[in-house]
Design a protein around this motif. Structure first.
Motif, PDB file in Angstrom:
ATOM      1  N   TYR A 101     120.573  77.253 -50.193  1.00 39.92           N
ATOM      2  CA  TYR A 101     121.925  77.816 -50.209  1.00 39.92           C
ATOM      3  C   TYR A 101     122.872  76.813 -49.552  1.00 39.92           C
ATOM      4  N   PRO A 102     123.450  75.897 -50.337  1.00 40.26           N
ATOM      5  CA  PRO A 102     124.386  74.921 -49.775  1.00 40.26           C
ATOM      6  C   PRO A 102     125.659  75.621 -49.283  1.00 40.26           C
ATOM      7  N   LEU A 103     126.143  75.199 -48.143  1.00 36.78           N
ATOM      8  CA  LEU A 103     127.392  75.738 -47.605  1.00 36.78           C
ATOM      9  C   LEU A 103     128.532  74.831 -48.042  1.00 36.78           C
ATOM     10  N   ASP A 104     128.714  74.775 -49.368  1.00 36.33           N
ATOM     11  CA  ASP A 104     129.678  73.870 -49.988  1.00 36.33           C
ATOM     12  C   ASP A 104     130.184  74.540 -51.262  1.00 36.33           C
ATOM     13  N   ASP A 105     131.463  74.400 -51.540  1.00 34.52           N
ATOM     14  CA  ASP A 105     132.025  74.988 -52.751  1.00 34.52           C
ATOM     15  C   ASP A 105     131.405  74.400 -54.019  1.00 34.52           C
ATOM     16  N   GLN A 106     130.996  73.154 -53.959  1.00 34.15           N
ATOM     17  CA  GLN A 106     130.361  72.479 -55.102  1.00 34.15           C
ATOM     18  C   GLN A 106     128.843  72.553 -54.956  1.00 34.15           C
ATOM     19  N   PHE A 107     128.316  73.766 -54.960  1.00 31.22           N
ATOM     20  CA  PHE A 107     126.904  73.971 -54.663  1.00 31.22           C
ATOM     21  C   PHE A 107     125.963  73.633 -55.824  1.00 31.22           C
ATOM     22  N   GLN A 145     120.951  71.275 -58.164  1.00 38.95           N
ATOM     23  CA  GLN A 145     120.337  70.543 -59.274  1.00 38.95           C
ATOM     24  C   GLN A 145     119.647  69.274 -58.795  1.00 38.95           C
ATOM     25  N   ASP A 146     120.266  68.546 -57.875  1.00 41.08           N
ATOM     26  CA  ASP A 146     119.652  67.325 -57.346  1.00 41.08           C
ATOM     27  C   ASP A 146     118.344  67.638 -56.637  1.00 41.08           C
ATOM     28  N   ILE A 147     118.345  68.659 -55.803  1.00 38.20           N
ATOM     29  CA  ILE A 147     117.142  68.994 -55.037  1.00 38.20           C
ATOM     30  C   ILE A 147     116.039  69.488 -55.968  1.00 38.20           C
ATOM     31  N   VAL A 148     116.382  70.305 -56.942  1.00 29.91           N
ATOM     32  CA  VAL A 148     115.379  70.793 -57.893  1.00 29.91           C
ATOM     33  C   VAL A 148     114.779  69.627 -58.684  1.00 29.91           C
ATOM     34  N   GLU A 149     115.612  68.704 -59.127  1.00 29.99           N
ATOM     35  CA  GLU A 149     115.102  67.532 -59.861  1.00 29.99           C
ATOM     36  C   GLU A 149     114.158  66.707 -59.002  1.00 29.99           C
ATOM     37  N   ARG A 150     114.476  66.541 -57.727  1.00 28.00           N
ATOM     38  CA  ARG A 150     113.595  65.805 -56.818  1.00 28.00           C
ATOM     39  C   ARG A 150     112.242  66.507 -56.697  1.00 28.00           C
ATOM     40  N   LEU A 151     112.278  67.825 -56.529  1.00 29.16           N
ATOM     41  CA  LEU A 151     111.025  68.579 -56.399  1.00 29.16           C
ATOM     42  C   LEU A 151     110.208  68.523 -57.686  1.00 29.16           C
ATOM     43  N   MET A 152     110.863  68.693 -58.819  1.00 26.03           N
ATOM     44  CA  MET A 152     110.155  68.683 -60.100  1.00 26.03           C
ATOM     45  C   MET A 152     109.587  67.306 -60.425  1.00 26.03           C
ATOM     46  N   GLY A 153     110.225  66.264 -59.934  1.00 24.81           N
ATOM     47  CA  GLY A 153     109.788  64.907 -60.240  1.00 24.81           C
ATOM     48  C   GLY A 153     108.740  64.353 -59.309  1.00 24.81           C
ATOM     49  N   ASP A 154     108.413  65.062 -58.254  1.00 22.46           N
ATOM     50  CA  ASP A 154     107.434  64.561 -57.289  1.00 22.46           C
ATOM     51  C   ASP A 154     106.029  64.816 -57.816  1.00 22.46           C
ATOM     52  N   SER A 158     114.662  80.443 -56.895  1.00 21.86           N
ATOM     53  CA  SER A 158     113.873  79.583 -56.018  1.00 21.86           C
ATOM     54  C   SER A 158     113.090  78.565 -56.828  1.00 21.86           C
ATOM     55  N   THR A 159     112.468  77.654 -56.098  1.00 17.18           N
ATOM     56  CA  THR A 159     111.506  76.727 -56.676  1.00 17.18           C
ATOM     57  C   THR A 159     110.173  76.999 -55.992  1.00 17.18           C
ATOM     58  N   GLN A 160     109.144  77.171 -56.778  1.00 24.34           N
ATOM     59  CA  GLN A 160     107.811  77.399 -56.248  1.00 24.34           C
ATOM     60  C   GLN A 160     107.046  76.094 -56.318  1.00 24.34           C
ATOM     61  N   ILE A 161     106.404  75.738 -55.205  1.00 25.21           N
ATOM     62  CA  ILE A 161     105.712  74.460 -55.075  1.00 25.21           C
ATOM     63  C   ILE A 161     104.247  74.743 -54.771  1.00 25.21           C
ATOM     64  N   PHE A 162     103.357  74.054 -55.482  1.00 22.68           N
ATOM     65  CA  PHE A 162     101.922  74.301 -55.361  1.00 22.68           C
ATOM     66  C   PHE A 162     101.173  72.989 -55.156  1.00 22.68           C
ATOM     67  N   GLY A 163     100.092  73.045 -54.355  1.00 27.06           N
ATOM     68  CA  GLY A 163      99.253  71.872 -54.183  1.00 27.06           C
ATOM     69  C   GLY A 163      98.495  71.897 -52.883  1.00 27.06           C
ATOM     70  N   ASP A 164      97.970  70.723 -52.520  1.00 24.80           N
ATOM     71  CA  ASP A 164      97.262  70.585 -51.252  1.00 24.80           C
ATOM     72  C   ASP A 164      98.232  70.716 -50.093  1.00 24.80           C
ATOM     73  N   PHE A 165      97.754  71.273 -48.994  1.00 24.70           N
ATOM     74  CA  PHE A 165      98.595  71.540 -47.828  1.00 24.70           C
ATOM     75  C   PHE A 165      99.409  70.322 -47.412  1.00 24.70           C
ATOM     76  N   SER A 223     118.030  66.449 -48.042  1.00 26.72           N
ATOM     77  CA  SER A 223     119.134  67.347 -48.359  1.00 26.72           C
ATOM     78  C   SER A 223     120.098  67.497 -47.188  1.00 26.72           C
ATOM     79  N   PHE A 224     119.579  67.669 -45.987  1.00 29.75           N
ATOM     80  CA  PHE A 224     120.441  67.763 -44.800  1.00 29.75           C
ATOM     81  C   PHE A 224     121.236  66.473 -44.608  1.00 29.75           C
TER      82      PHE A 224
END
Length: 83
Positions: A10-16, A21-30, A41-48, A62-63
């Protein structure tokens, strides 16, 4: 150990939308994890270690890049990936 994490941003920015989209693309591309995106949400699965590293790196990026925002995460000590 396999884990599942549900991560919502939940970005605290008007242009959220570009931020999300940037964060989701990073997660999907890893390649260290599997990720599924839904409307809330984005659900992430794998080794701990891999999942925790991806979550840690993503939140830090992101921060540092986008400033104030809220991440909400749910952790489950099992891989509950559908299918």
């Amino acid at each position: 150990m396999k884990i599942s994490v549900e991560l919502s941003l939940y970005p605290l920015d008007d242009q959220f939308l570009p931020i999300i989209q940037d964060i989701v693309e990073r997660l999907m591309g890893d390649q260290r994890v599997e990720a599924i995106v839904n409307t809330m949400s984005t659900q992430i699965f794998g080794d701990f270690e891999s999942v925790m590293a991806v979550v840690n790196e993503t939140v830090e990026y992101s921060f540092n890049t986008y400033g104030k925002q809220v991440f909400v995460a749910k952790f489950l000590n099992s891989d509950v990936k559908p299918g």
